[in-house]
Design an enzyme around this catalytic site. Structure first.
Site, PDB file in Angstrom:
ATOM      1  N   LYS A  61       0.861  -1.189   0.000  1.00 24.80           N
ATOM      2  CA  LYS A  61       0.000   0.000   0.000  1.00 24.80           C
ATOM      3  C   LYS A  61       0.888   1.227   0.000  1.00 24.80           C
ATOM      4  CE  LYS A  61      -4.432   0.908   0.192  1.00 24.80           C
ATOM      5  NZ  LYS A  61      -5.588   0.044  -0.122  1.00 24.80           N
ATOM      6  N   ASP A 108      -6.795   4.269  -4.554  1.00 21.98           N
ATOM      7  CA  ASP A 108      -7.512   4.150  -3.288  1.00 21.98           C
ATOM      8  C   ASP A 108      -8.139   5.539  -3.103  1.00 21.98           C
ATOM      9  OD1 ASP A 108      -7.645   2.133  -0.813  1.00 21.98           O
ATOM     10  OD2 ASP A 108      -7.466   4.130   0.049  1.00 21.98           O
TER      11      ASP A 108
END
Ligand code: 2IT
Length: 448
Positions: free
Chosen positions: A124, A164
């Site tokens: 991430k 995201d």
């Protein structure tokens, strides 16, 4: 002892990383029956090795705003676990992004990606850049500078970022353009969530929301219930919430509540049809912080500064906004309401005490986000597959794979909980199933 000792050590080492510690504690405690059945894990120091990211990259992102002022942000990429495949996971651009938030998301991503059954590890990244009020050219310059800091660490067999919060198709385009400029190579697209004109996959924008509804359908089917006529409350109105609204209305459900940071909307007629869905998409683009204009446009109720958790006219709750959206106080209201299904969608939308409280309610079915929202990254992995085969799948092909994947995730969660005598426990089941896949891959690859 082993699990609690590990958690205590991590709490000492990372005392200020609350979100990260929360995510680790939830997975390790949920997977307890599996961990206790495998004493070899402790010998291999497996829990600490799983809790520690393989690599945490932090870089400076300098860009110039439209007034000619130089701005400095921080960029992160957490390459959490690569045992199952190249690191894979989104980039989040949001003011509150910190090392702890990126680490918790990378940790969660590892188990979610394992649940997809596809060859992707967990990662991430993101930045504390605040996209609110930025011009198109500021967004482009920021993305280009961000990629200047990131490009040397990623690649189609190394690490494949995606979007995201704050990173959609537009940002992915600028990020990919800069990657290609720097490397002089297409490299199978490197990122996922790309535009259709340069290798994106059909149905990727809808995949997380559609997948969540497909998963929900599996839950309902398992219990002899159906989505027909169900009233659904979805927190948020971003890309994921929008996908849920689109699919749920097609299948006969009704999203009657949704929310933004400014309050919540109650639309008794349900969010359905091109006009409402199109309006929400535009509203998110123009102003991700306020949803009030929907009520003005469609003449329905707006309640300022409140959350709708606990209202009495909902059957299904789907938190799809941010982490820790539902705390213990909200959980108590939910438990006292008529809602029968609590289906997490956003990453870690429930605090641990609230989740434990909800799971202890006999009449409430609880499903965990790492299973429910895995369709998004699953279709990203399908985008990678299409890119490496240099072809495009039709929407029907992607959809068929997505549906099957969500069913497999549900089935393997049910089976894992049963195997350990836990009954119909989707939270424990998903954590055990995901944990086991990561653990198996790490154990087979030796100690490092
Ligand atoms: O939370 C997530 O799974 C994502 N943001 C999507 C990750 C991806 O690689 O598509």
């Amino acid at each position: 002892m082993y699990i609690q000792d590990t958690i205590n050590d991590l709490k000492q080492r990372y005392s200020d990383e609350t979100e990260y510690l929360q995510a680790v504690e939830e997975v390790f405690l949920s997977a307890r029956p599996l961990i206790e059945a495998h004493p070899e894990y402790e010998k291999a120091d497996l829990l600490k090795r799983m809790a520690e990211p393989e690599r945490m990259i932090r870089f400076k992102v300098v860009w110039t705003d439209d007034q000619g002022r130089v701005q400095t942000n921080v960029g992160y990429r957490c390459q959490f676990n690569g045992a199952i495949g190249p690191y894979k996971g989104g980039l989040r651009f949001q003011k509150n992004v910190s090392q702890s938030i990126i680490k918790f998301l990378g940790f969660e991503q590892t188990y979610k990606n394992a649940l997809t059954g596809l060859p992707i590890g967990g990662g991430k990244g993101g930045s504390d850049f605040d996209p609110a009020g930025k011009s198109e050219s500021e967004i482009m310059r920021f993305c280009q500078s961000f990629m200047d800091g990131l490009y040397r660490y990623i690649g189609p067999d190394t690490d494949v970022p995606a979007g995201d919060m704050g990173v959609g198709q537009r940002e992915i385009g600028y990020l990919f353009g800069q990657y290609r400029r720097l490397k002089g190579n297409f490299e199978n697209g490197v990122l996922t969530g790309k535009g259709l004109s340069y290798g994106g996959s059909l149905e990727r924008p809808e995949a997380t929301g559609y997948g969540a509804v497909y998963y929900l359908e599996e839950v309902l089917k398992h219990l002899g219930d159906t989505i027909q006529g169900k009233r659904i409350g979805v927190s948020g109105y971003g890309n994921v919430a929008w996908g849920i609204m689109k699919k749920a209305s097609k299948l006969g459900g009704k999203v009657t509540y949704f929310s933004g940071p400014d309050g919540y909307i109650h639309d008794e007629d349900g969010v359905e049809g091109e006009e409402k869905l199109g309006f929400i998409k535009q509203m998110r683009k123009n102003d991700p912080m306020h949803c009030r204009s929907y009520a003005e446009k469609f003449g329905c109720e707006f309640v300022e500064g409140k959350k709708f958790w606990g209202v009495d006219d909902l059957d299904i709750l789907m938190p799809a906004a941010v982490q820790n959206d539902v705390d213990l106080e909200s959980a108590k209201k939910i438990a006292a309401s008529n809602a029968k299904y609590y289906i997490e969608v956003a990453n870690m939308p429930t605090t641990n005490d609230a989740l434990n409280y909800l799971r202890s309610q006999k009449d409430l079915i609880v499903a965990p986000s790492k299973a429910v929202n895995a369709g998004g990254v699953g279709v990203s992995a399908m985008e990678m597959a299409q890119n490496s085969m240099r072809l495009h799948w039709s929407e029907e092909e992607v959809d068929e794979h997505l549906k099957k994947m969500m069913k497999d995730i549900f089935d393997c969660s049910v089976a894992a909980a049963n195997e350990y005598g836990l009954g119909f426990d989707l939270v424990a089941g998903a954590n055990i199933a995901g944990f086991r896949r990561v653990a198996d891959a790490m154990m087979e690859q030796g100690v490092f």
